[in-house]
Design a protein around this motif. Structure first.
Motif, mmCIF file in Angstrom:
data_model
loop_
_atom_site.group_PDB
_atom_site.id
_atom_site.type_symbol
_atom_site.label_atom_id
_atom_site.label_comp_id
_atom_site.label_asym_id
_atom_site.label_seq_id
_atom_site.Cartn_x
_atom_site.Cartn_y
_atom_site.Cartn_z
ATOM 1 N N PHE A 102 0.835 -1.197 0.000
ATOM 2 C CA PHE A 102 0.000 0.000 0.000
ATOM 3 C C PHE A 102 0.877 1.258 0.000
ATOM 4 C CE2 PHE A 102 -3.314 2.726 2.355
ATOM 5 C CZ PHE A 102 -3.957 3.054 1.174
ATOM 6 N N VAL A 103 1.964 1.187 0.737
ATOM 7 C CA VAL A 103 2.933 2.294 0.728
ATOM 8 C C VAL A 103 3.403 2.546 -0.700
ATOM 9 C CG1 VAL A 103 5.287 2.962 1.405
ATOM 10 C CG2 VAL A 103 3.696 2.039 3.112
ATOM 11 N N TYR A 104 3.789 1.473 -1.396
ATOM 12 C CA TYR A 104 4.296 1.617 -2.762
ATOM 13 C C TYR A 104 3.210 2.089 -3.724
ATOM 14 C CZ TYR A 104 8.386 -0.987 -1.083
ATOM 15 O OH TYR A 104 9.502 -1.392 -0.396
ATOM 16 N N GLY B 96 -10.391 -8.371 3.913
ATOM 17 C CA GLY B 96 -10.228 -8.593 5.350
ATOM 18 C C GLY B 96 -9.049 -9.481 5.686
ATOM 19 N N TYR B 97 -8.271 -9.090 6.701
ATOM 20 C CA TYR B 97 -7.162 -9.941 7.138
ATOM 21 C C TYR B 97 -7.676 -11.292 7.604
ATOM 22 C CZ TYR B 97 -3.937 -12.297 10.182
ATOM 23 O OH TYR B 97 -3.175 -13.277 10.772
ATOM 24 N N SER B 98 -8.753 -11.307 8.388
ATOM 25 C CA SER B 98 -9.264 -12.578 8.907
ATOM 26 C C SER B 98 -9.715 -13.487 7.769
ATOM 27 C CB SER B 98 -10.413 -12.328 9.895
ATOM 28 O OG SER B 98 -11.472 -11.636 9.284
ATOM 29 N N CYS B 99 -10.260 -12.890 6.703
ATOM 30 C CA CYS B 99 -10.695 -13.689 5.542
ATOM 31 C C CYS B 99 -9.490 -14.329 4.858
ATOM 32 C CB CYS B 99 -11.439 -12.806 4.544
ATOM 33 S SG CYS B 99 -12.803 -11.862 5.258
ATOM 34 N N ARG B 100 -8.442 -13.547 4.660
ATOM 35 C CA ARG B 100 -7.237 -14.090 4.009
ATOM 36 C C ARG B 100 -6.602 -15.174 4.885
ATOM 37 N NH1 ARG B 100 -6.597 -8.573 3.420
ATOM 38 N NH2 ARG B 100 -4.839 -8.481 4.875
ATOM 39 N N SER B 101 -6.650 -14.958 6.194
ATOM 40 C CA SER B 101 -6.091 -15.933 7.123
ATOM 41 C C SER B 101 -6.876 -17.237 7.078
ATOM 42 C CB SER B 101 -6.111 -15.348 8.545
ATOM 43 O OG SER B 101 -5.595 -16.259 9.479
ATOM 44 N N ILE C 63 -3.606 -21.111 0.447
ATOM 45 C CA ILE C 63 -3.473 -20.077 -0.584
ATOM 46 C C ILE C 63 -3.290 -18.735 0.103
ATOM 47 C CG2 ILE C 63 -4.678 -18.818 -2.418
ATOM 48 C CD1 ILE C 63 -6.310 -21.414 -2.876
ATOM 49 N N LYS C 64 -2.362 -17.939 -0.366
ATOM 50 C CA LYS C 64 -2.167 -16.601 0.192
ATOM 51 C C LYS C 64 -2.867 -15.592 -0.717
ATOM 52 C CE LYS C 64 1.445 -13.385 1.786
ATOM 53 N NZ LYS C 64 0.708 -12.980 2.988
ATOM 54 N N MET C 65 -4.082 -15.221 -0.318
ATOM 55 C CA MET C 65 -4.844 -14.254 -1.116
ATOM 56 C C MET C 65 -4.261 -12.858 -0.934
ATOM 57 S SD MET C 65 -8.835 -15.378 -0.573
ATOM 58 C CE MET C 65 -9.512 -14.405 -1.916
ATOM 59 N N LYS C 66 -4.427 -12.041 -1.958
ATOM 60 C CA LYS C 66 -3.941 -10.672 -1.904
ATOM 61 C C LYS C 66 -5.068 -9.717 -1.504
ATOM 62 C CE LYS C 66 -0.061 -10.671 -5.173
ATOM 63 N NZ LYS C 66 0.159 -12.112 -5.336
ATOM 64 N N HIS C 67 -4.661 -8.600 -0.932
ATOM 65 C CA HIS C 67 -5.577 -7.488 -0.682
ATOM 66 C C HIS C 67 -5.697 -6.711 -1.998
ATOM 67 C CE1 HIS C 67 -7.068 -3.646 0.852
ATOM 68 N NE2 HIS C 67 -7.296 -4.208 2.031
ATOM 69 N N PRO C 68 -6.844 -6.079 -2.289
ATOM 70 C CA PRO C 68 -6.989 -5.321 -3.542
ATOM 71 C C PRO C 68 -5.897 -4.274 -3.767
ATOM 72 C CG PRO C 68 -9.118 -5.573 -2.501
ATOM 73 C CD PRO C 68 -8.111 -6.133 -1.542
ATOM 74 N N VAL C 69 -5.360 -3.676 -2.698
ATOM 75 C CA VAL C 69 -4.309 -2.665 -2.922
ATOM 76 C C VAL C 69 -3.052 -3.317 -3.490
ATOM 77 C CG1 VAL C 69 -5.183 -1.113 -1.129
ATOM 78 C CG2 VAL C 69 -3.409 -2.782 -0.538
ATOM 79 N N GLN C 70 -2.827 -4.589 -3.150
ATOM 80 C CA GLN C 70 -1.661 -5.289 -3.685
ATOM 81 C C GLN C 70 -1.840 -5.578 -5.174
ATOM 82 O OE1 GLN C 70 -1.830 -8.428 -0.451
ATOM 83 N NE2 GLN C 70 0.378 -8.115 -0.530
ATOM 84 N N VAL C 71 -3.030 -5.999 -5.540
ATOM 85 C CA VAL C 71 -3.315 -6.269 -6.949
ATOM 86 C C VAL C 71 -3.285 -4.979 -7.748
ATOM 87 C CG1 VAL C 71 -5.044 -7.141 -8.562
ATOM 88 C CG2 VAL C 71 -4.639 -8.338 -6.406
ATOM 89 N N LEU C 72 -3.819 -3.909 -7.141
ATOM 90 C CA LEU C 72 -3.832 -2.621 -7.818
ATOM 91 C C LEU C 72 -2.403 -2.141 -8.084
ATOM 92 C CD1 LEU C 72 -6.098 -0.810 -8.826
ATOM 93 C CD2 LEU C 72 -5.945 0.484 -6.709
ATOM 94 N N LEU C 73 -1.526 -2.360 -7.132
ATOM 95 C CA LEU C 73 -0.114 -2.019 -7.345
ATOM 96 C C LEU C 73 0.450 -2.799 -8.522
ATOM 97 C CD1 LEU C 73 2.563 -0.669 -6.455
ATOM 98 C CD2 LEU C 73 2.906 -2.625 -4.920
#
Length: 1022
Positions: free
Chosen positions: A808-810, A992-997, A1005-1015
């Protein structure tokens, strides 16, 4: 300290003996005798309350037969029964002081579908929408419609002969019943089919109740044919209780006893199975939403729609419409029901046309639109505009709004709530407008507020006057109005009970039918149920019985609620105001509400069930003179003394630990809540279980000792920064099997997540975002601050999923802004969830002070986990009130969307498709979130598809608790697992973090947060 509550309303010894005998006889279903289970079915969607002796939940028809056969023992002749389905009745139809027989938990199978012959066979615990979901692939549906279709059962529809929108064309439930399998009170089975006179004689020779019922019913309906024809009004909604009019065909050559069972409200038999005819799904559907300058205009204009061959005409008044506008449901329809400039929109007719011939459908719609244009041009009939909608998804959204609006009426502010007691009156459609004018005059004279909506094509309008049922005078007014409405419908040639059954209005039956015909109803009742054991007091009593009918002024919830002081009722209104509408029983696994109810099928584990338990808990406290608000104040202001701690241990582990305390039953229900907060926005009444759950737990643990795991959760944010200083070491200690076993046994936690390696700071590796300096930021000019974004950390993402924050920083940098990590401050949500309210208040005060300080900079504050961000808005407001301050933390998509106009846009790439699994709290509290994420992705040419799922089952730390693991997995398997199985998981995201967990531990599977995909998307563009 909270006192022990010993009251549980004992069960009759005869009933206890009966239940024991039933179990010994081989009953395979569930038998529930605890006070909480009985309370959960003591109410429905009416104002009445009756505590049953027990709840039995059969698995098979054989179980129903056993219920009757065991009851034939002369010692058990006083034991009575009432069948129950979804519990959505508005007139107390299934309420009983006897035994509730609930068919919804187990007897909910679709047995057979024959699309070629056009029928389906089901067990009667099947939910209406469940049936239609199963029929849809065949191109069929079960056509009788009702607003509670996502939780009402087929058995309930049969027992009230339900109908709703489209009944002029599709008829009532009874019009679609081919045959029924009914079990009578003696255990005899009645398999109904239409019979010729010869077949009827052959089937009536036995000496069991089924044969007697056939013999007597046919005789009554034949001998009294003319009286029946004269009495039954020629209405589309002819519901009367026992449908004597349609048992025989017009020539009296065919007899169908199923017509008596439809609408009998369980007073004649249990309905185990039903064979139903099904209707082809129309190939073309169009909805015309017509807008009026008054509700009266909408009513008087309705016959024109019926003449235009419309399938249905549904009317909504301005009060109901305005309630919908204040709810999240309006976001789905706001563009489909727009205001008319310069006009007041005070009524709507929703007119549907449906046909298998699209051209015919189009002609009918165009013909109506020509008439409407002419009326608008001439300013006639109060028509001020209309909108045409032929998109199926949009039509369903509008009907979804209309259905939810029924429940929204109950969310009226103040003590007076709209009450369903005279709200399914039916008169000939041509009389409806005049009838409603007089009805409104009656209500206005009594200075009652009300909302109106309904099926004007069938002459049925739902009118719910607002009354405070905790006020004895208002309760008496309900009976007064009810009596006057009965007289009014008679004046206009109609019925008091046109759609929702009689229930506690059964007292009006004798006057409607007259002595002679009502005696014949009683004769039929005596043939089926001679000892008055099947839902006694409803519809009628057996001939020669001195038993009484139930009455409108029967015992109500208000009798119990008024025993609770007003200030306590007001303080716990999230529980007190539950009106039993039952939307939390929603069958749809992709709906967020309510995951614990969906997986357990236990009414206690629903918002309605939990609200009812808290109401009774508050009543029992009041009975002892205990003020829970005062107790809360004491607990919030001071730490427990040594003596109090010792007493807690003694109460929990001492000799009295096995003593009964009603608070234990309440705690059991609260412990199963995932605290997902779906109820807080999805429930029309806004029953907020996590809010009153945390308050209850706070008080409960003033008497009893908390488990160790609760302390681990409550203080996790304090020790996480310390653990993160040596994540490799910590992970190494937690990884071995012996360590996991020890954690599971000693603390009660499983599948503990590993800390992020590298840590967030290590991953950013000296990035300027890690060099937060408040004084430096304060020294910047307002113009310079506009380039900055402050990232508010949450404990779970920053320490367990640091890659998300790093990316998200990037991303922020890529979008031309300057990100800066705010020093970690505890959020406190875990403390609130576990009821550590004193500690949570302290956490919230400290963090709010810090965030208010940052807010004064005018720099956006943004967090990546929606549940934690929303905690700042909801739980902080709840505990701090006006001391919370004005700071505002945005979610990532809330910050991104206003930025879009200043960013370059790219053509949509269909092949760049991503799937979003949104957090359930985010979806329910922020209904536009998925749509806004899609707009953000589209800006960069990527195609985002929201996936319709419910709760993932993790819900913070809920899924890590050993005793919740099975439930957590079950909830996950309802909607997340099936959807992930069908998609490319590499292209699935979760906010959600809990959803990915949860996905990580079950699917690896390690799902990504939308901000990661957007990057990733932005990087690919460059």
């Amino acid at each position: 300290m909270l006192p022990v509550l010993t009251h549980q309303n004992s069960i009759d010894d005869v009933v206890l003996s009966y239940l024991s005998e039933l179990e010994n006889a081989g009953f395979t279903g569930d038998i529930e005798q605890n006070y909480a289970s009985r309370l959960a079915v003591a109410t429905d969607n009416s104002v009445y309350q009756q505590l049953p002796q027990a709840v039995v939940l059969p698995r098979t028809t054989d179980d129903l037969i056993l219920i009757g056969q065991v009851g034939q023992n002369p010692n058990f002749k006083q034991v009575t029964f009432s069948a129950r389905g979804g519990g959505t009745g508005t007139n107390g139809q299934s309420l009983t002081p006897g035994i509730v027989v609930d068919l919804s938990r187990h007897m909910n199978q679709i047995i057979d579908v024959d699309p070629e012959q056009g029928w389906v066979r089901v067990q009667t615990g099947v939910v209406k929408d469940q049936l239609n979901d199963a029929l849809r692939p065949y191109g069929y549906f079960f056509s009788p419609d009702l607003s509670t279709s996502n939780r009402a059962t087929i058995g309930g529809m049969i027992n009230t002969d339900a109908s709703g929108q489209g009944s002029l064309k599709y008829g009532k439930t009874s019009d679609h019943v081919i045959s029924l399998k009914a079990v009578l009170v003696d255990g005899s089975v009645l398999d109904t089919v239409p019979l010729t006179e010869e077949a009827l004689l052959a089937s009536s020779h036995g000496d069991d109740l089924a044969s007697t019922a056939m013999r007597v019913s046919s005789q009554v309906c034949r001998d009294k044919r003319q009286q029946i024809i004269d009495k039954f009004p020629p209405l589309n909604r002819f519901l009367t209780g026992y449908d004597l009019n349609n048992v025989f065909d017009e020539e009296l050559t065919e007899f169908d006893i199923a017509r008596l069972l439809c609408g009998a409200e369980g007073s004649l038999a249990f309905i185990a199975e039903a064979k139903l005819n099904i209707t082809p799904i129309p190939k073309s559907r169009t909805l015309v939403n017509i807008k009026y300058d008054s509700f009266d205009s909408a009513l008087r204009n309705a016959p024109m729609m019926v003449d235009a061959q419309a399938l249905s005409v549904e009317t909504v008044d301005s009060r109901v419409l305005n309630l919908a506008k204040q709810d999240i449901v309006w976001h789905t329809v706001s563009d489909l029901l727009t205001d008319v400039p310069g006009k007041d929109l005070l009524g709507i007719n929703m007119v549907e046309f449906a046909s298998n011939d699209p051209e015919e459908n189009q002609r009918q719609v165009e013909g109506l639109c020509v008439q409407l244009d002419e009326l608008i041009a001439k300013e006639m009939s109060g028509v001020i505009g209309y909108q045409v909608c032929d998109d199926l998804a949009s039509i369903q959204k509008i009907y979804g709004m209309r259905k939810k609006a029924v429940g929204l009426l109950g969310a009226a502010k103040g003590c007076k709530k709209p009450v369903a007691f005279a709200e399914d009156t039916c008169v000939p459609p041509e009389n409806l407008a005049d009838f409603i004018t007089e009805f409104r005059q009656l209500l206005d004279e009594k200075q009652l507020d009300y909302g109106m909506f309904g099926h004007v094509d069938a002459g049925v309008l739902h009118v719910r006057p607002a009354l405070d049922m905790c006020d004895p005078e208002q309760e008496r007014l309900m009976k007064e109005v009810s009596d006057q409405v009965v007289a009014l419908v008679a004046k206009y040639g109609g019925l008091m009970w046109g759609e929702h059954g009689k229930g506690f209005r059964s007292e009006y039956g004798p006057a409607f039918f007259g002595d002679e015909l009502f005696a014949e109803l009683r004769r039929i009742k005596a043939a089926f149920d001679p000892d008055n054991r099947m839902n006694p007091g409803k519809i009628c009593t057996p001939l020669d019985s001195d038993a009484e009918l139930v009455k409108v002024d029967g015992l109500k919830r208000g009798f119990y609620d008024r025993q609770i002081p007003v200030k306590v009722r007001d303080s716990f209104k999230q529980a007190m105001e539950c009106n039993g509408n039952g939307l939390c029983f929603n069958y749809d696994v992709n709906s967020p509400m309510c995951p614990s109810m969906k997986i357990t099928a236990d009414r206690r584990h629903s918002p309605k069930g939990r609200a009812g338990l808290v109401r009774e808990w508050l009543r029992q406290l009041s009975e002892l003179g205990i003020d829970p608000i005062k107790l809360e104040t004491e607990l919030m202001s001071q730490s427990p003394t040594v003596k109090q701690i010792i007493d807690r241990f003694r109460n929990t582990f001492g000799s009295a630990k096995s003593d009964y305390d009603f608070s234990h039953e309440v705690m059991e229900a609260m412990n199963g809540c995932l605290a997902c907060k779906a109820c807080a926005s999805q429930c029309p009444i806004k029953v907020d279980v996590p809010s009153f759950r945390s308050r209850f737990m706070n008080l409960y643990y003033s008497r009893y000792q908390r488990p160790v795991k609760d302390y681990l959760v409550a203080y996790v944010e304090s020790y996480l920064p310390l653990m993160a200083k040596a994540p490799v070491t910590f992970n190494a200690v937690m990884r071995p099997l012996w360590s996991k076993k020890l954690t599971e046994k000693a603390i009660g936690y499983v599948d503990m997540p590993a800390l992020s390696v590298p840590t967030l700071v290590e991953g950013l590796d000296g990035h300027h975002a890690t060099r937060f300096d408040l004084q430096w930021l304060q020294a910047l000019s307002d113009h310079e601050r506009q380039d900055y974004v402050l990232i508010v950390q949450d404990p779970f993402t920053s320490f367990y999923d640091a890659d998300v924050v790093r990316d998200f920083v990037y991303l922020i940098e890529k979008l031309g802004k300057k990100p800066m990590l705010v020093p970690f401050k505890p959020n406190g949500k875990a403390q609130h969830v576990k009821g550590f309210l004193r500690q949570f208040a302290k956490t919230a005060r400290n963090t709010a002070d810090f965030l208010n300080q940052l807010s004064s900079l005018g720099i956006p504050l943004v967090g990546v986990d929606p549940a934690l961000v929303l905690c700042y808005r909801d739980e902080y407001e709840e505990v701090l009130g006006d001391k919370r301050g004005e700071f505002h933390v945005q979610t990532a998509h809330e910050w991104l969307q206003p930025l879009l106009p200043s960013l370059p846009s790219y053509s949509l790439r269909e092949d760049d498709r991503w799937y979003l699994f949104a957090h359930c709290t985010e979806k329910t509290k922020m209904p536009n979130a998925e749509k806004e994420w899609a707009e953000i992705f589209a800006q960069f040419g990527a195609n985002l598809m929201p996936v319709s799922v419910g709760c993932c089952g993790m819900a913070g730390t809920f899924g890590h608790e050993k005793d919740k693991l099975e439930m957590s997995r079950g909830v996950y398997d309802l909607s997340w697992q099936p959807n992930l199985e069908q998609l490319d998981t590499e292209r699935c995201m979760a906010t959600g973090y809990s959803c990915r967990s949860q996905v990580k531990r079950f699917e690896h599977i390690k799902m990504k947060h939308p901000v990661q995909v957007l990057l990733q998307v932005v990087n690919n563009l460059n």
